[in-house]
Enzyme design. Structure first.
Site: not given
Ligand code: 9MR
Length: 388
Positions: A173, A289
């Site tokens: 990102e 994802e």
């Molecule tokens: O789903 C993930 C959530 O449980 C965590 O709290 C968060 C922070 O670590 O990250 C979420 O996953 C994200 C992913 O790493 C990157 N793309 C967006 C995802 C959803 O926010």
């Protein structure tokens, strides 16, 4: 006899009359193929991974270590259905780094061991991101030591799992057009501390740490045919071109694919062009994802919502899997029991009172219509050479 497309069109308007997104905005039906919907038929040769493998694809899911440890049904379904896993949290910088001088590998090690035990591949997610940074980061990381801290992190973590990771999301990102830079780069902590060259540095270091993993750039908000996605796609492609031209070892693009069940935007053209452009640059493409948020569906009936969600799965996967550069499809979790979208109400703005149903299994581990839509999309996809 109606063709599948005709059948879909006939059922195009839902009982609530909402316009649904997709390249064909009103596709809503997920018609499981004959013999595909019986519960007994979803294991072994009927599993997602078996259907994916027949087309040279990997079928994956994000994994939470909590449920993996405590819920037998979670573990069983994961092992039965998927041949690729990614830690939803456990390989991120913050969770791995309780203090500046220590690493905590317990969860990540357990995920890798589980995958090895079940013959699954692993994606590493991620080395460099503006989120999931530890509490000590802001007070400890400076312009003077940021390069050292980032490279040591990549070398230590990448080195530990060297040869065990199918692909690493090296940078996650990095684009945020609204930050106002002409190149669209996000003003992330790493950017502010190191400058735009933090990206090259990360990819070179990742290659050094693990020469076997496909080094991936992972991004969200690049799926729709609308102005925001157009701009973000353009910035993403420009970044990838710049990295390639500078000799940075980038092997793959991850398209996150957090999709809305109901949206004023459609997808299709932009996605296809993005995948083709990535392919022209020599990149593999992964859907990293995928989930379909049903918050916007006014209908309360779960079966009806599932049907709509499944239609979007099918339409989205039909679109992306048309291109043979796409080698893997991972959903962000696999059971509605554990989805980040139910974590906070911010993802359920329209109906905060309701739990979302965005994944291929419901909260009781029963396959939803999205499961069959995903599996049918694999069946209909052209065969391809498996991920390198
Ligand atoms: O789903 C993930 C959530 O449980 C965590 O709290 C968060 C922070 O670590 O990250 C979420 O996953 C994200 C992913 O790493 C990157 N793309 C967006 C995802 C959803 O926010």
């Amino acid at each position: 006899m109606m063709t599948r497309r005709e059948w879909i069109k006939r059922g195009a308007l839902t009982s609530c009359g909402v316009a649904l997104m997709g390249s064909h905005p009103l596709q809503v039906m997920a018609e499981p193929k004959k013999g595909g919907s019986a519960d007994g038929g979803i294991q072994g040769p009927g599993s997602l991974k078996a259907h994916a493998q027949r087309r040279g694809l990997l079928a994956g899911s994000a994994v939470g270590l909590g449920p993996l440890r405590s819920e037998g049904a979670y573990k069983t379904a994961l092992a039965q259905q998927y041949d690729l896993v990614v830690g939803e949290v456990c390989m991120k910088f913050g969770p791995l780094r309780p203090t500046p001088d220590t690493f905590m590998f317990t969860d990540a090690d357990e995920l890798v061991a589980f995958a090895e035990q079940h013959g699954m591949k692993v994606r590493g997610h991620n080395f460099v991101w503006h989120e999931a940074l530890p509490g000590w980061f802001a007070s400890t990381v400076t312009k003077e030591n940021a390069r050292k801290i980032m490279t040591e992190h990549i070398l230590t973590v990448g080195g530990r799992y060297k040869g065990k990771i199918q692909s690493w999301d090296v940078v996650n990102e990095a684009i945020n057009v609204s930050d106002g830079r002409p190149d669209g780069l996000r003003k992330s902590p790493w950017f502010e501390l190191i400058g735009p060259e933090y990206l090259e540095l990360a990819y070179h270091t990742a290659r050094q740490a693990d020469p076997y993993a496909k080094l991936t750039y992972n991004e969200y908000g690049i799926e729709y045919d609308n102005e925001a996605s157009d701009k973000k796609r353009a910035a993403t492609l420009a970044l990838l071109k710049r990295l390639k031209a500078a000799g940075a070892p980038v092997d793959a693009l991850g398209i996150q694919s957090h999709i809305q069940a109901v949206s004023s935007s459609t997808f299709g053209k932009g996605l296809r062009e993005l995948i083709e452009s990535a392919h022209q640059m020599g990149l593999e493409v992964y859907v990293t994802e995928l989930d379909v948020n049903d918050d916007g569906i006014p209908e309360d009936d779960a079966a009806e919502r599932d049907r709509i969600v499944a239609g979007v799965y099918r339409d989205y996967l039909d679109t992306v899997l048309q291109h043979q550069a796409v080698k893997a499809v991972l959903t962000w979790g696999f059971t509605d029991r554990h989805t980040w979208l139910n974590g906070t109400k911010s993802h359920r703005k329209k109906r905060p009172d309701r739990q979302v149903r965005p994944l291929p299994f419901d909260a009781d581990y029963r396959p939803t219509q999205a499961f069959f839509a995903e599996r049918d999309a694999f069946d209909e996809a052209p065969s391809r050479q498996a991920a390198g």
